[in-house]
Design an enzyme around this catalytic site. Structure first.
Site, PDB file in Angstrom:
ATOM      1  N   THR A 126     -17.998  27.994  31.106  1.00  9.98           N
ATOM      2  CA  THR A 126     -19.152  27.305  30.527  1.00  9.98           C
ATOM      3  C   THR A 126     -19.976  28.232  29.629  1.00  9.98           C
ATOM      4  OG1 THR A 126     -19.250  25.939  32.509  1.00  9.98           O
ATOM      5  CG2 THR A 126     -21.169  25.886  31.061  1.00  9.98           C
ATOM      6  N   GLU A 243      -9.624  22.911  41.285  1.00  8.45           N
ATOM      7  CA  GLU A 243     -11.087  22.978  41.313  1.00  8.45           C
ATOM      8  C   GLU A 243     -11.668  21.598  41.640  1.00  8.45           C
ATOM      9  OE1 GLU A 243     -12.989  22.992  37.472  1.00  8.45           O
ATOM     10  OE2 GLU A 243     -14.188  24.711  38.034  1.00  8.45           O
TER      11      GLU A 243
HETATM   12  C1  LIG Z   1     -24.888  25.427  40.315  1.00  7.63           C
HETATM   13  C2  LIG Z   1     -23.863  25.456  39.205  1.00  7.63           C
HETATM   14  C3  LIG Z   1     -22.748  26.270  39.315  1.00  7.63           C
HETATM   15  C4  LIG Z   1     -21.824  26.342  38.265  1.00  7.63           C
HETATM   16  N1  LIG Z   1     -20.768  27.231  38.357  1.00  7.63           N
HETATM   17  C5  LIG Z   1     -19.975  27.427  37.278  1.00  7.63           C
HETATM   18  C6  LIG Z   1     -18.971  28.454  37.300  1.00  7.63           C
HETATM   19  O1  LIG Z   1     -18.790  29.171  38.293  1.00  7.63           O
HETATM   20  N2  LIG Z   1     -18.213  28.636  36.171  1.00  7.63           N
HETATM   21  C7  LIG Z   1     -18.382  27.882  35.050  1.00  7.63           C
HETATM   22  O2  LIG Z   1     -17.678  28.120  34.061  1.00  7.63           O
HETATM   23  N3  LIG Z   1     -19.326  26.886  34.998  1.00  7.63           N
HETATM   24  C8  LIG Z   1     -20.131  26.655  36.088  1.00  7.63           C
HETATM   25  N4  LIG Z   1     -21.115  25.683  36.049  1.00  7.63           N
HETATM   26  C9  LIG Z   1     -21.314  24.903  34.828  1.00  7.63           C
HETATM   27  C10 LIG Z   1     -20.869  23.450  34.976  1.00  7.63           C
HETATM   28  O3  LIG Z   1     -19.457  23.392  34.992  1.00  7.63           O
HETATM   29  C11 LIG Z   1     -21.501  22.659  33.815  1.00  7.63           C
HETATM   30  O4  LIG Z   1     -22.902  22.591  34.078  1.00  7.63           O
HETATM   31  C12 LIG Z   1     -20.921  21.275  33.682  1.00  7.63           C
HETATM   32  O5  LIG Z   1     -19.576  21.326  33.291  1.00  7.63           O
HETATM   33  C13 LIG Z   1     -21.690  20.423  32.650  1.00  7.63           C
HETATM   34  O6  LIG Z   1     -21.855  21.141  31.450  1.00  7.63           O
HETATM   35  P1  LIG Z   1     -23.322  21.299  30.813  1.00  7.63           P
HETATM   36  O7  LIG Z   1     -24.246  21.729  31.905  1.00  7.63           O
HETATM   37  O8  LIG Z   1     -23.247  22.166  29.632  1.00  7.63           O
HETATM   38  O9  LIG Z   1     -23.749  19.855  30.408  1.00  7.63           O
HETATM   39  P2  LIG Z   1     -23.636  19.179  28.945  1.00  7.63           P
HETATM   40  O10 LIG Z   1     -22.252  19.333  28.412  1.00  7.63           O
HETATM   41  O11 LIG Z   1     -24.765  19.641  28.105  1.00  7.63           O
HETATM   42  O12 LIG Z   1     -23.838  17.655  29.326  1.00  7.63           O
HETATM   43  C14 LIG Z   1     -25.136  17.144  29.705  1.00  7.63           C
HETATM   44  C15 LIG Z   1     -24.969  15.704  30.187  1.00  7.63           C
HETATM   45  O13 LIG Z   1     -24.358  14.924  29.170  1.00  7.63           O
HETATM   46  C16 LIG Z   1     -23.153  14.339  29.650  1.00  7.63           C
HETATM   47  N5  LIG Z   1     -22.128  14.344  28.604  1.00  7.63           N
HETATM   48  C17 LIG Z   1     -21.732  15.409  27.841  1.00  7.63           C
HETATM   49  N6  LIG Z   1     -20.745  15.026  27.017  1.00  7.63           N
HETATM   50  C18 LIG Z   1     -20.501  13.711  27.248  1.00  7.63           C
HETATM   51  C19 LIG Z   1     -19.602  12.749  26.727  1.00  7.63           C
HETATM   52  N7  LIG Z   1     -18.729  13.047  25.766  1.00  7.63           N
HETATM   53  N8  LIG Z   1     -19.626  11.496  27.249  1.00  7.63           N
HETATM   54  C20 LIG Z   1     -20.491  11.168  28.229  1.00  7.63           C
HETATM   55  N9  LIG Z   1     -21.390  12.030  28.758  1.00  7.63           N
HETATM   56  C21 LIG Z   1     -21.386  13.290  28.280  1.00  7.63           C
HETATM   57  C22 LIG Z   1     -22.718  15.217  30.819  1.00  7.63           C
HETATM   58  O14 LIG Z   1     -21.903  14.522  31.711  1.00  7.63           O
HETATM   59  C23 LIG Z   1     -24.045  15.616  31.420  1.00  7.63           C
HETATM   60  O15 LIG Z   1     -24.477  14.620  32.288  1.00  7.63           O
HETATM   61  C24 LIG Z   1     -22.015  25.558  37.117  1.00  7.63           C
HETATM   62  C25 LIG Z   1     -23.122  24.705  37.036  1.00  7.63           C
HETATM   63  C26 LIG Z   1     -24.042  24.647  38.044  1.00  7.63           C
HETATM   64  C27 LIG Z   1     -25.242  23.735  37.892  1.00  7.63           C
END
Ligand SMILES: Cc1cc2nc3c(=O)[nH]c(=O)nc-3n(C[C@H](O)[C@H](O)[C@H](O)COP(=O)(O)OP(=O)(O)OC[C@H]3O[C@@H](n4cnc5c(N)ncnc54)[C@H](O)[C@@H]3O)c2cc1C
Length: 385
Positions: A126, A243
């Protein structure tokens, strides 16, 4: 004929994990969640018993089993009140990717430590400006003689402070036909010069911490490349299905745990002369939540079985992840409501489990991206984004 009974080995595995976890328990979990400190005692005890590395091939000191067994470990620990987030990262993604795509030297170096849980492997995909759209990652690895130089940053990376390495997803070029990033996977030791991280506090109470990670021309020997340069999608997907399966297993376990506690509470507390659970306004939400949790458990077992058999497991893994995440949140919410004011107390420790369940709706893949996957790949609908 399909056999839905647990083989005796699975029943024994469940009982053994339960016994070890019971010695730690939900109170300990809640305290670790409140103070954001990993539940290392439980991790080590499960590791010594061979459960953290149950899916590591036997030749590297592991249990020689698969995701079905690892999912049982995660589910049972969670069902005893202790969901271990790093099982999802280190044991599910790390082990499954390395066991299938690691070189002989990488397996020797990493799998032997992962087998008893003595080392952990974080996973970093991410990025702030890419989010759910992993094709937009900008962390880049450039070949420099016998090494690669990795530059960029990642965020929300779990457990970096506990880990010996970070399985890092980086861009190593652009596909000339599609224009999409060519991605590669690298094993980056957390001691590598140029690698640094800062804590990224989350308000949801979780034992393991999250970090923003900075790669400042981090030099990694070419032997740290997992698989073939530019062809990282294959190993990545062999890690992402596990995962999702482990995410589902943790959610199922959390659901089972809180519903058992809510049922005990509703069966014993009486404020109108009969137990709270007599009232259908209390019992029906718990019953509905249990139906959802048990339905999700079935899909989770199917996804793990498909992955272990080498069958396409994407649809079932995504469906299990979605169903279990929704079920766990509904279960914790119903359990909190059943406990009335005590549902919000520190003593009853339900809020930290809500935090974990809610997290599992967002990470490792959000529920919306799962719905996109099912709509596009299973229903054959046009891609919407
Ligand atoms: C506590 C925690 C631990 C984590 N651990 C890890 C880790 O160890 N390694 C790692 O790599 N990542 C990790 N993550 C990151 C996590 O995988 C991401 O937060 C998650 O994949 C969502 O990405 P984003 O936060 O950038 O949301 P965004 O991509 O900004 O999306 C925001 C919202 O919009 C929605 N959205 C986005 N695109 C679309 C679409 N095309 N259609 C419909 N809805 C959409 C999403 O579903 C979400 O609800 C962690 C996150 C948290 C909160």
């Amino acid at each position: 004929m399909a056999d839905f009974s647990d083989p005796v080995e699975y029943a024994d595995l469940r009982a053994a994990v339960r016994e070890i976890t019971a010695a730690h328990g939900p109170g300990e979990y809640a305290e670790h969640a409140r103070t954001a400190t990993p539940q290392s005692g439980l991790w080590n005890d499960l590791g010594k018993a061979g459960f953290i590395g149950i899916n590591v091939p036997a030749e590297y000191g592991g249990g020689g089993a698969g995701m079905s067994e690892l999912a049982i470990v995660g589910e049972e620990a969670a069902a005893a009140g202790c969901p271990l987030l790093l099982l999802l990262v280190s044991s599910a993604i790390g082990v499954e990717v390395l066991a299938r795509h690691g070189s002989a030297a990488q397996k020797q170096e990493w799998l032997t430590g992962l087998a008893d849980g003595g080392i952990k492997l974080a996973f970093a995909i991410t990025e702030p400006d890419a989010g759910s759209n992993s094709h937009r990652i900008t962390t880049t690895a450039v070949r420099d003689g016998d090494d690669y130089l990795i530059s960029g940053s990642k965020y929300y990376i779990s457990g970096v402070d506990e880990s010996a390495g970070i399985l890092t997803v980086a861009r190593t070029g652009v596909d000339e036909i599609t224009g999409k990033a060519r991605i590669s996977l690298f094993l980056v030791p957390t001691t590598a010069p140029g690698l640094s991280w800062t804590a990224l506090p989350v308000a949801a109470q979780i034992p393991d911490k999250q970090f923003t990670v900075f790669y400042d021309s981090v030099r990694v020997p070419a032997t740290g490349l997992v698989g073939i340069e530019g062809e990282g999608l294959r190993p990545l997907f062999d890690g992402l299905n596990p995962e999702r399966i482990m995410s589902a297993a943790l959610a199922v376990g959390v659901g089972r745990h809180v519903l058992a506690r809510a049922a005990a509470y509703a069966g014993s507390r009486s404020v109108w002369g009969t137990p709270l659970g007599t009232h259908q306004g209390v019992s029906h939400p718990l019953a509905k939540a249990l139906i959802a949790v048990e339905t999700a458990a079935l899909m989770t077992a199917k996804a793990a079985w498909q992955h272990d058999c080498g069958l396409p497991a994407g649809a079932a893994s995504n469906m299990a992840k979605y169903a279990a995440g929704e079920a766990a949140v509904a279960a914790v919410d119903a359990a909190i409501q059943t406990h009335g004011g005590n549902g919000l107390s520190v003593e009853y420790g339900l809020i930290p489990l809500w935090g974990m369940a809610r997290l599992l709706q967002i990470a490792p893949v959000s529920r919306e991206m799962v719905l996109n996957y099912v709509a596009q790949h299973t229903l054959g609908l046009p891609r919407s984004y």
